[in-house]
Design a protein around this motif. Sequence first.
Motif, PDB file in Angstrom:
ATOM      1  N   ARG A  41       0.807  -1.225   0.000  1.00  0.00           N
ATOM      2  CA  ARG A  41       0.000   0.000   0.000  1.00  0.00           C
ATOM      3  C   ARG A  41       0.841   1.275   0.000  1.00  0.00           C
ATOM      4  N   GLU A  42       2.138   1.169   0.330  1.00  0.00           N
ATOM      5  CA  GLU A  42       2.984   2.363   0.353  1.00  0.00           C
ATOM      6  C   GLU A  42       4.432   1.998   0.025  1.00  0.00           C
ATOM      7  N   SER A  75       9.248   2.330  -4.746  1.00  0.00           N
ATOM      8  CA  SER A  75       8.005   3.107  -4.731  1.00  0.00           C
ATOM      9  C   SER A  75       6.859   2.260  -5.265  1.00  0.00           C
ATOM     10  N   THR A  76       5.649   2.700  -4.994  1.00  0.00           N
ATOM     11  CA  THR A  76       4.484   1.969  -5.518  1.00  0.00           C
ATOM     12  C   THR A  76       4.248   2.319  -6.984  1.00  0.00           C
ATOM     13  N   ASN A 130       3.601  12.779   0.146  1.00  0.00           N
ATOM     14  CA  ASN A 130       2.581  11.894  -0.410  1.00  0.00           C
ATOM     15  C   ASN A 130       1.335  12.725  -0.710  1.00  0.00           C
ATOM     16  N   GLU A 171       4.751  10.608  -4.860  1.00  0.00           N
ATOM     17  CA  GLU A 171       5.371   9.940  -3.702  1.00  0.00           C
ATOM     18  C   GLU A 171       6.792  10.426  -3.567  1.00  0.00           C
ATOM     19  N   SER A 186      -0.652  11.732   3.295  1.00  0.00           N
ATOM     20  CA  SER A 186       0.344  11.024   4.106  1.00  0.00           C
ATOM     21  C   SER A 186      -0.151  10.777   5.524  1.00  0.00           C
TER      22      SER A 186
END
Lengths: 434, 169
Positions: free
Chosen positions: A131-132, A187-188, B47, B64, B168
């Motif tokens: 998810r992150e 990273s996603t 984020n 991100e 975030s």
Amino acid sequence: MEDNQYEDDQKKLQSSIGESPSKGDKNEDVNKEAFPRRWIYIGGIACIVILSFLLYYSENGMWSKTEKERIPIPNENEDVLKLEMGLIEIGTNPFREGYFVEKPIVRNNGMSSYFHPTVLRYDIGLSNIWREPLGSIRGYDPEEQTYENGVSVHIEPHKEFVDLMDDVLGFNLFTEPNSFQGHPVISTINGNLYTLSYQVGSEFENGDTPIVPAVKDMDLLLDHATEVDIVVTIQEKEIGRFYLGEEMHQVYRVSEEDRLEVLYTYDNMVRGNNEYVSEVRGEIIVNQSYDKRTLQRGDVIFYQTPQMENTNQSDVPSNSLGRIVGLPGEEVSIKDGVVYIDEEQLDRPYNKALIQGMNKETYLEKKIDDHTSSEKEEILNYFDQGMEAVEVPPNTFFILSDQWWDSFDSRVFGPLPVDEIEGKVMGYKEGIEH
Amino acid sequence: MNLQKILFGIIGVLFFLVVVNIVIMNENPPSQETENTLDDTGYKKINYKYTGESEHWKGEYILEGEEITYESFGVLEQEYWHEGTGHVEYIGDISKLNAAEKLDIKAEFGSSSSSMGVTFDNDAPRETVFNLPVDSSDVFGVFENPIELKLILDGETEVLQLVPEDISK
């Protein structure tokens, strides 16, 4: 007088006896005493628990969380990674391993030069399905340039492969990689690529590194090189493990006889540091036995320059270097100096018009004053150049130089037939120290 | 009675530790690690989700990244990474998109901009989702600014603003 005193004392005694508690009263009194004492104990223990809790969880206090504890890490048995690519290669690959040189050798002519070891190299592409982002740059140590919370990748060979290395090399390659490249965070969005290189040996006697094994032994090593687990960790906690023998991979090796060494003096691939210029870097090494199916976007190739209309062929080098930008079936166009593939801007470092590696803004800021007004106009046109969409037919590639200026590439001669490609450029032979 | 004394002694020691802890915390205020702000260690998590909708389009862009600011030999240095991805989707009358020949998408970020064009092939099935010509480096450092998009369908311009939201937390 004494009698009166006695009577008074008697009365007092009687009255005190009259007020004294009965048996039942005694029990009640005992209960009255026990009740508050018990609650004192319970209250005391509760206080200890609450205070301990407050102390432990108070951030930045005595027992504050360390940098390690602040980053999220997946639970065990949680699938958070996917192996997208595994590429294994063995050979001397000085261009790719430019950072990976041994001590210089002093030649007979007094000049020293570097040589490059033969390495077993793994390229591992991972995507993040959590998810992150996995890992963090938090806890970065600028002095050591290490990431306390970064993603780490290592390779664990299976027993059969360890036994084979014992037979062929006399040691286990995988105790520690000689070089590791890869970002500390997956990273996603784009995932990440990790490269691990293990020094098999050196072609030169230098006292530090064993001589490379025979070709057949290196082939044997390469044949078993998938007998490994790729292990991904954060803070030494395993977050992914992949057995390469069961996953997608390509195995690739450049033998001595397949090498072509080219003295290249043309500056069409310069990105600001004399890349590919033999006078500075040494001869370009071209692999002629490459598998054409493995050619991909970004590969630098050595090719025969096709015949061009409206061009004096004597001005054109018979062979040239170029980079594959467009693949068969794609449509390549250039707008305002930027490359588009199928109408989408190409997301690569070689996607735009550059001079000496500088883009338009940088060049105008730093270099434009060196030119006359007519040259300035020419330079502006160069940076803003365009090209109508060109479809790349099957068995051809769209080739561009890294420096388009005065370059002959697919902008001029169109998509390049695969048959015109003489080999894939692996790098340069040696960097000569002047 | 002795037990009571021991108990009060332990509580006293704990109170002492709490006081010491409070003093330490006052010297090092707690960080806000989950927000897009620089904390006491010079760390910032980035984020953001940029979203927006106009008459015929809706869009989304995800950013991100992380950033650390530290001092090295008296000079402030930075270590960072960032990645982004985004798209726009046509939500208007599909027949209008099917009849269109060309779509240009321009993204503006303060003083800079980037663009891309799509020339439709009448024979191919028409896509309704298009990638954005936005690089994370365009947005990095100016996170709070909206991304201004100009969607030009056969010369007809529609403005779509993607507004940032800190995700975030």
